[in-house]
Design a protein around this motif. Sequence first.
Motif, short mmCIF file in Angstrom:
data_model
loop_
_atom_site.label_atom_id
_atom_site.label_comp_id
_atom_site.label_asym_id
_atom_site.label_seq_id
_atom_site.Cartn_x
_atom_site.Cartn_y
_atom_site.Cartn_z
N GLN A 1 1.01 -1.37 -0.07
CA GLN A 1 -0.17 -0.04 0.10
C GLN A 1 0.86 1.30 0.00
O GLN A 1 1.76 1.49 0.81
N LYS A 2 0.48 2.23 -0.88
CA LYS A 2 1.22 3.43 -0.76
C LYS A 2 0.63 4.48 0.20
O LYS A 2 -0.41 5.06 -0.15
N ARG A 3 1.10 4.43 1.25
CA ARG A 3 0.50 5.05 2.50
C ARG A 3 1.84 5.92 2.92
O ARG A 3 2.57 5.62 3.55
N GLU A 4 1.78 7.32 3.03
CA GLU A 4 3.00 8.35 3.52
C GLU A 4 2.42 8.71 4.79
O GLU A 4 1.36 9.12 4.88
N HIS B 1 -12.85 -3.31 -4.64
CA HIS B 1 -11.95 -4.42 -4.86
C HIS B 1 -11.75 -4.54 -6.45
O HIS B 1 -12.64 -4.02 -7.45
N PRO B 2 -10.36 -4.69 -7.00
CA PRO B 2 -10.26 -4.35 -8.51
C PRO B 2 -10.68 -5.38 -9.18
O PRO B 2 -11.02 -5.00 -10.53
N ILE B 3 -11.20 -6.49 -8.98
CA ILE B 3 -11.64 -7.88 -9.75
C ILE B 3 -13.20 -7.86 -9.45
O ILE B 3 -13.71 -8.17 -10.40
N GLU B 4 -13.38 -7.92 -8.35
CA GLU B 4 -14.92 -8.06 -8.01
C GLU B 4 -15.73 -7.11 -7.79
O GLU B 4 -15.01 -6.03 -7.12
N PRO B 5 -16.94 -6.92 -8.06
CA PRO B 5 -17.66 -5.68 -8.17
C PRO B 5 -18.39 -5.55 -6.51
O PRO B 5 -19.43 -5.91 -6.34
N LYS C 1 -11.06 2.44 -6.05
CA LYS C 1 -10.71 1.28 -6.44
C LYS C 1 -9.26 1.23 -6.60
O LYS C 1 -8.51 1.61 -7.09
N CYS C 2 -8.90 -0.06 -5.78
CA CYS C 2 -7.47 -0.36 -5.75
C CYS C 2 -6.84 -0.74 -6.87
O CYS C 2 -7.36 -1.63 -7.76
N PRO C 3 -5.47 -0.49 -7.45
CA PRO C 3 -4.99 -0.94 -8.65
C PRO C 3 -4.57 -2.34 -8.39
O PRO C 3 -4.20 -2.77 -7.31
N TRP C 4 -4.95 -3.23 -9.24
CA TRP C 4 -4.52 -4.73 -9.18
C TRP C 4 -2.99 -5.00 -9.03
O TRP C 4 -2.49 -5.73 -8.48
N ASN C 5 -2.54 -4.35 -10.27
CA ASN C 5 -0.72 -4.88 -10.44
C ASN C 5 0.01 -3.80 -9.89
O ASN C 5 1.31 -3.58 -10.35
N THR D 1 2.11 -5.61 -4.44
CA THR D 1 0.96 -5.27 -5.43
C THR D 1 -0.12 -5.77 -4.65
O THR D 1 -0.17 -6.89 -3.85
N THR D 2 -1.23 -5.33 -4.98
CA THR D 2 -2.62 -5.54 -4.41
C THR D 2 -2.70 -7.12 -4.67
O THR D 2 -3.56 -7.92 -3.86
#
Length: 415
Positions: A256-259, A357-361, A337-341, A286-287
């Motif tokens: 996670q990109k968390r600053e 979720h990047p894949i499921e709705p 929405k989180c990036p998957w890759n 990655t996610t």
Amino acid sequence: MDTTKQLLRIEDVAVKLNVSQKSVRRYIHAGKIKSNKIGGVHRVEESELQYFLNLSVYENGEIKELEFSHPKSTKTDIVNWIDISDIWDGTTPSELTSADLFCGAGGMAKGFEMAGFNQVCGLDWFKEAGMTYRENFSHPLIEGDITQKEIKEKFINTVKEKLNGKKLTVLSGGFPCQGFSMSGNRIVEDKRNSLYKDMLEIIEELQPEFIVAENVKGLRSMLKGKVEDKIKADIRKLGYVVNVTVLNSADYYVPQKRERVIFIANRIGKQNYHPAPLLESDSYITTKEAIEDLIRLEDNPKFNHVRTNHTDDMKERLAKVPEGKSLYDKYSDSWKKCPWNEASCTIKENHGGVNIHPIEPRVITVREMARLQSFPDSFIFKGTKSKQMVQIGNAVPPLLAKAIGLSIKQTLKKK
């Protein structure tokens, strides 16, 4: 490798040369700047950077290749980086001790525990977070309002009792900072800021060797930097040397990109060190790597993995949201929405919404949130589902806290 040498990241070299990071990488790949790779990340010794500058002058024109630009900020951190890559795996217990104010569910406590510290006590007012804390730790938690004298004294006395004459190595806390404002040229504080002042009182009473204070990146720009300056000045008045900079959790294996702004201070005559990043952006977790296997896992309340039931209309809307974008324009920091890759965007619980979720709705589950915050699967959250999400969204990622803890351990080893 001699960890007493000053090691610079690519971005540090770029700042010192006033060039782009791309230029620095070009110089490294061309062999003009010698670097070492530590855990897959380039590090440049100060002496090698100086050699490059000397050589550039000597060759009469090399320096002209540098892409000069105006610095992005007039605020310059005095940051000392220390290599923790050699001790990241296989951390062993130690005699070092830590305690945690505003501890929430225990992200900071878990991270320091991972770094080999003996956590002696936590303090927070959030009932459900307290339920989670007690589920996952054996040391005491003081639950209540830190502004109340009896709660403050209970925490101080419990810490002293658990230490049994030993020194408190670290006192940490992510204090609220909304109560600062300006009156003319003077910073004033309203009653919301009593929490910050209570933290200072506890520091003065317990006299920890180190202080670690965590806050949102936005604190740096509050009142044009005057809030940060006041916090540093207040800590110095208590007899501490303090250094501060922004750390990105993704640099330390958090998916996670968390600053976050991290203050590190000590009163024992040491130089403060922040942990040198362990990963570069092209090798972030990655996610997909973090949560892909949970798609195949059935709902399990005991594991905090229960999918939200959305209407068909909502599922259709969620499916159409691009990665990195939000479902609602007015809530840009939630329903994103989180990036998957890539490493996930910052995990939050905001206005009842969490990341998509990047894949499921659907929105992600509590366990998926916990994975993206780097909590181990053995860490179980208590309370209602919505309260669990608030706990995780507010938490310090344990692996970020572990990196900070290891940097302090390395600091203490230095002469």
